[in-house]
Design a protein around this motif. Structure first.
Motif, PDB file in Angstrom:
ATOM      1  N   HIS A  55      -7.301  -1.745  -1.627  1.00  0.00           N
ATOM      2  CA  HIS A  55      -6.581  -2.681  -0.751  1.00  0.00           C
ATOM      3  C   HIS A  55      -7.518  -3.769  -0.233  1.00  0.00           C
ATOM      4  O   HIS A  55      -7.180  -4.960  -0.255  1.00  0.00           O
ATOM      5  CB  HIS A  55      -5.949  -1.924   0.416  1.00  0.00           C
ATOM      6  N   GLN A  93       0.849  -1.201   0.000  1.00  0.00           N
ATOM      7  CA  GLN A  93       0.000   0.000   0.000  1.00  0.00           C
ATOM      8  C   GLN A  93       0.876   1.239   0.000  1.00  0.00           C
ATOM      9  O   GLN A  93       1.799   1.359   0.809  1.00  0.00           O
ATOM     10  CB  GLN A  93      -0.930   0.005   1.209  1.00  0.00           C
ATOM     11  N   THR A 124      -5.380  -1.632  -8.041  1.00  0.00           N
ATOM     12  CA  THR A 124      -4.597  -2.638  -7.318  1.00  0.00           C
ATOM     13  C   THR A 124      -3.888  -3.494  -8.350  1.00  0.00           C
ATOM     14  O   THR A 124      -4.500  -3.950  -9.320  1.00  0.00           O
ATOM     15  CB  THR A 124      -5.474  -3.522  -6.405  1.00  0.00           C
ATOM     16  N   VAL A 163      -0.799  -1.186  -4.239  1.00  0.00           N
ATOM     17  CA  VAL A 163      -2.154  -0.667  -4.054  1.00  0.00           C
ATOM     18  C   VAL A 163      -2.068   0.841  -3.911  1.00  0.00           C
ATOM     19  O   VAL A 163      -1.420   1.348  -2.985  1.00  0.00           O
ATOM     20  CB  VAL A 163      -2.812  -1.280  -2.799  1.00  0.00           C
TER      21      VAL A 163
END
Length: 872
Positions: A561, A501, A591, A586
């Motif tokens: 995510h 992320q 993604t 992400v």
């Protein structure tokens, strides 16, 4: 004492001494690009030793699985031919992180060896670093080892501290003296004690190394003492097992004997002392555990090393006469020996067998390809000649063709092999591998303050105090307007990039400062750095700031995510349990998820994954997070992701039917994800696929744009969107018919043009010569016209030219009866040379061109004398 019992006694002993038993980390180091494989017990604790990470315990003990078969630590070529070289081995270790030091480490080692393992004290020798009087006195005065069995090892590499008994993590960083323990196998085996001229013999074998991290070397070579010295020890399980089982070679211990017998069974070999069986027994361990930890055979990186090990094992099976797949059948025997200690091996037995079987089948193709290349190379080598080392190395390195097999085939054909040239090429490759694999300390900002408290799970805004500032990598006390900087706060709602992320963006606002955050990254494990630019004012250490995360960007990132977790679960349902994450990214737009799978996904499989994920989204179930012990989380079914590093306490995330360990930020309910749509699926490496997907407003925008595109396309084709496929099919049919009619028309025009052109031909000694420039003719049509003209004359030479957009195209044709005197390629080449170009082709048909349009008339006029000369 069996190997499994030796392992367990080690761990139990140190547990009784207050050590936390820590499971072995994977063979692929988590978030550590400096290592190809985990090659020592301390690898998973490296950040603890350097102070970048803390653990809830100060004492640990492990049985760490290790591989040394690539990069700096490469034992591959020695495996099977020495008593103690392996590609895979287990390292028993105990560690102290600023707790006990030399005295307790030495006492524990001696107690375990002499009291638990019952080794005779008189059989044990020890070494210490020459300047380490403290360790020497503990061994001599407290343990009671006679002075003649304590060896001081000095600097033997041309510089102070350059000693086998002085350890360092890298050129800078933690380092210190070490003390090694040796076992004396007895006078019947040649060799001398450590430090003697005969130390390379096999009588005295090192079984344990105790490293005392006492100093920290800086770039100038200064070595101040560490405020909290540490202990790092390592004892090879296979070596200590050989000692305790009263055998000299590691391959004689119970674990290896079972695998050697299994290899003999599958290859039909009766000689259990055959070195090839040792190679196979060693390699099945390395290959199986590499696959367990997510490595797949490929042509680069870790996958390439795995492929080499597999094929080396298969080559030894070939030497034993086994040409059918056999290697994968040993996985069950390995599970029987090591499955209890490593339950992940037993859980993935079927997957390991599948990967190894596929590689065996691929290798049969390699043998076929290698034989074809070798046959071609040997065709140019006379009997009694030599196959050069470059070809030998290319066969081995590029095509995976075994050198031993190449040499055998060459001997049958009375051809020598240039092994010296091969070794030179191999040495160059090893040097490159060593350079690429050299350990370097991770570069980063130097920070020694408190860790950052992350408040971003619950809040998008908060208040924090500046604890550090950096400009161009250097710590500063203040930052001025316009400067790029990194800001560290004691508390922040900004998420720092981790687990795939991306980091948050937003604003830090103070009484006299406005700082735009463009990214958030971790400086250390628990220290967040806010990267950006000070738009106005002045910012100083100690200032209080209001932190505000870009909420819209965070929300879009969270949707993507959370969808990634659902997609991972759906992929495993649709494609199989072997699917494992190989990486992810992400962000607010998408993604991107990489996973282990050996084949492209079909359109039906992609659609099914989308259906499953959207069904979970529609359930709109709450997302639940729990913090618990790592072992409890895994036992509860949580999936640990490939390449991630986890502490003893982890965050468990339940989203719909998915349960994973994850420290990222997520939606509150699955329905918050909105629409989920896969945009693409494709391969990124051998055995690794990539899916890109979107959610929420991004997915809505995609759907709307797609619908609008379909509507516009339908309008242009005077149809409805639902009828587009049928309408496009009709148009394709009409286009094909029109193209056919056009070709027919072109053919008729070319035929007519040919008839007209023949009137321009002149007679030359019974042959006809046609030289003409055609205006407005497609250059692609010239060849067809020349072909047609050649068919109309019994004997002749034809040269046609056309000009378009400043470029001249030439085509020459010669009938079969004249090609012995006139070559079309020579003719067109001669003309093209006058035009600043070139040309060539077959004797009966050639093409060329140039760009000097003004020179074309003179070049064409020179064709007749050129042809007359050759006909005469």
């Amino acid at each position: 004492m069996k190997t499994s019992e030796i392992r367990q006694k080690f761990l139990s002993f140190f547990e009784s001494k207050g050590h936390q038993i820590v499971p072995s980390s994977p063979l692929v180091p988590a978030n550590d690009p400096t290592l190809l494989f985990t090659n020592a017990g301390m690898v998973q604790f490296k950040d603890v030793f350097t102070g970048k990470e803390t653990r809830p315990y100060k004492r640990a003990t492990t049985s760490q699985r290790c591989v040394r078969a690539g990069g700096k630590h490469n034992d591959l070529e020695n495996v099977g031919y020495t008593a103690r070289h392996h590609t895979f081995f287990e390292m028993l270790g105990n560690f102290s992180f600023g707790d006990y030091f030399k005295r307790e480490a030495i006492r524990n080692a001696w107690e375990l060896l002499t009291t638990v393992y019952m080794l005779p004290a008189e059989k044990l020798w020890v070494t210490v670093y020459q300047e380490d009087d403290e360790a020497y006195d503990i061994w001599a005065k407290e343990i009671g080892v006679p002075a003649e069995r304590i060896v001081r090892i000095g600097d033997n590499k041309g510089a102070r501290y350059a000693s086998d008994n002085f350890w360092q993590m890298a050129d800078t960083g933690p380092c210190g003296p070490c003390s090694e323990i040796f076992y004396d196998h007895g006078p019947e085996i040649w060799g001398g004690p450590p430090g003697s001229p005969e130390e390379d013999g096999d009588r005295y074998i090192e079984i344990w190394n105790l490293v005392f991290m006492q100093f920290e070397r800086d770039a100038e070579g200064n070595m101040p003492s560490l405020p909290k010295p540490c202990v790092d020890t390592g004892m090879g399980l296979e070596r200590i097992a050989a000692v305790l089982q009263h055998v000299h070679s590691n391959y004689e211990i119970d674990l290896f004997q079972a695998l050697i017998k299994a290899a003999a069974r599958e290859t039909g070999t009766t000689d259990l002392q055959n070195n090839s069986l040792k190679v196979i027994a060693d390699h099945i361990r390395a290959c199986s555990f590499l696959v367990v930890d997510g490595v797949i055979p490929s042509n680069e990186g870790r996958g390439y090393v795995l492929r080499r090990i597999v094929r080396r094992a298969l080559r030894h099976g070939y030497k034993l006469g086994q040409t059918q797949p056999f290697f994968h059948k040993l996985v069950g025997d390995l599970v029987e020996q090591m499955g209890q200690a490593y339950p992940e091996l037993a859980a993935k037995q079927e997957r390991v067998e599948q990967v190894l079987r596929q590689e065996e089948e691929r290798f049969s193709e390699t043998l076929e390809n290698g034989m074809r290349i070798l046959d071609a190379a040997l065709a140019d080598v006379p009997a009694q000649g030599t196959l050069d080392g470059h070809t030998l190395f290319t066969l081995y390195d590029t095509y995976g063709f075994p050198v031993d097999l190449t040499a055998d085939i060459c001997r049958e054909r009375e051809v020598e092999v240039d092994l010296e040239g091969f070794e030179q090429a191999m040495t160059r490759q090893r040097d490159q591998a060593r350079a690429a694999g050299k350990f370097k300390a991770a570069e980063g900002l130097s920070y020694h303050g408190a860790q950052t408290r992350f408040d971003g799970y619950e809040h998008l805004s908060g208040r924090g105090t500046v604890t550090a500032l950096y400009v161009d990598g250097t710590a500063v006390d203040s930052v001025q307007a316009g400067q790029q900087a990194v800001v560290v706060l004691d508390a922040t709602p900004f998420y720092a990039e981790s687990g795939g992320q991306v980091g948050d963006t937003g604003v830090l606002q103070g009484a006299d400062a406005h700082f735009d955050v463009s990214d958030t990254q971790k400086i250390q494990s628990g220290v967040f750095g806010h990267h950006g630019r000070l738009a106005s004012g002045t910012l100083s250490v100690g200032d209080a700031l209001e932190a505000q995360v870009d909420g819209r960007r965070r929300a879009r990132t969270m949707r993507n995510h959370s969808a990634t977790h659902l997609m991972h679960k759906a992929l495993r349902q649709v494609l199989g349990g072997h699917v494992q994450q190989r990486g992810s990214l992400v962000d607010a737009d998408k993604t991107r998820f990489d996973f282990a799978h050996d084949a492209p996904m079909s359109a039906e499989q992609v659609a099914e994954v989308e259906r499953i994920v959207n069904a979970e989204v529609l359930k709109n179930e709450p997302v639940v997070t729990q913090v618990m012990a790592y072992d409890d989380a895994v036992k509860g079914g949580a999936m640990a992701l490939f390449g991630e590093k986890y502490g003893d306490t982890v965050r468990v995330l339940d989203i719909g039917f998915s349960r994973e360990l994850c420290g990222g930020t997520h939606v509150q309910r699955s329905g918050d994800i909105g629409l989920f749509k896969i945009l693409s699926e494709g391969g990124v490496a051998a055995g690794v696929r990539r899916v890109e997907a979107i959610t929420g407003d991004n997915a809505l925008a995609w759907a709307q744009q797609t619908a609008a595109t379909l509507q516009r396309a339908a309008g242009m084709l005077k149809s409805q969107p639902a009828e587009l496929t049928e309408r496009i099919g009709q148009l394709q049919g009409q286009l094909k018919a029109a193209e056919h009619d056009l070709e027919q028309a072109k053919h008729k025009l070319a035929s007519q043009a040919s008839s007209d052109l023949l009137d321009q031909a002149i007679e030359l000694g019974g042959a006809r010569l046609l030289v003409a420039q055609l205006k407005g003719t497609d250059p692609k049509a010239l060849r067809g016209i020349v072909d047609d003209l050649k068919g109309r004359v019994k004997s002749g030479v034809i040269l046609l030219a056309t000009e378009a957009e400043g470029k001249i195209s030439l085509v020459a044709g010669v009938t079969a009866d004249l090609v012995s005197k006139i070559k079309a390629g020579e003719l067109v080449g001669s003309v093209a040379a006058h035009l600043g170009g070139k040309g060539g082709g077959r004797p009966d048909m050639a093409m060329g061109g140039g760009t000097d349009v003004a020179a074309l008339p003179a070049a064409m006029s020179g064709v007749e004398p050129w042809v007359r000369e050759r006909l005469a």
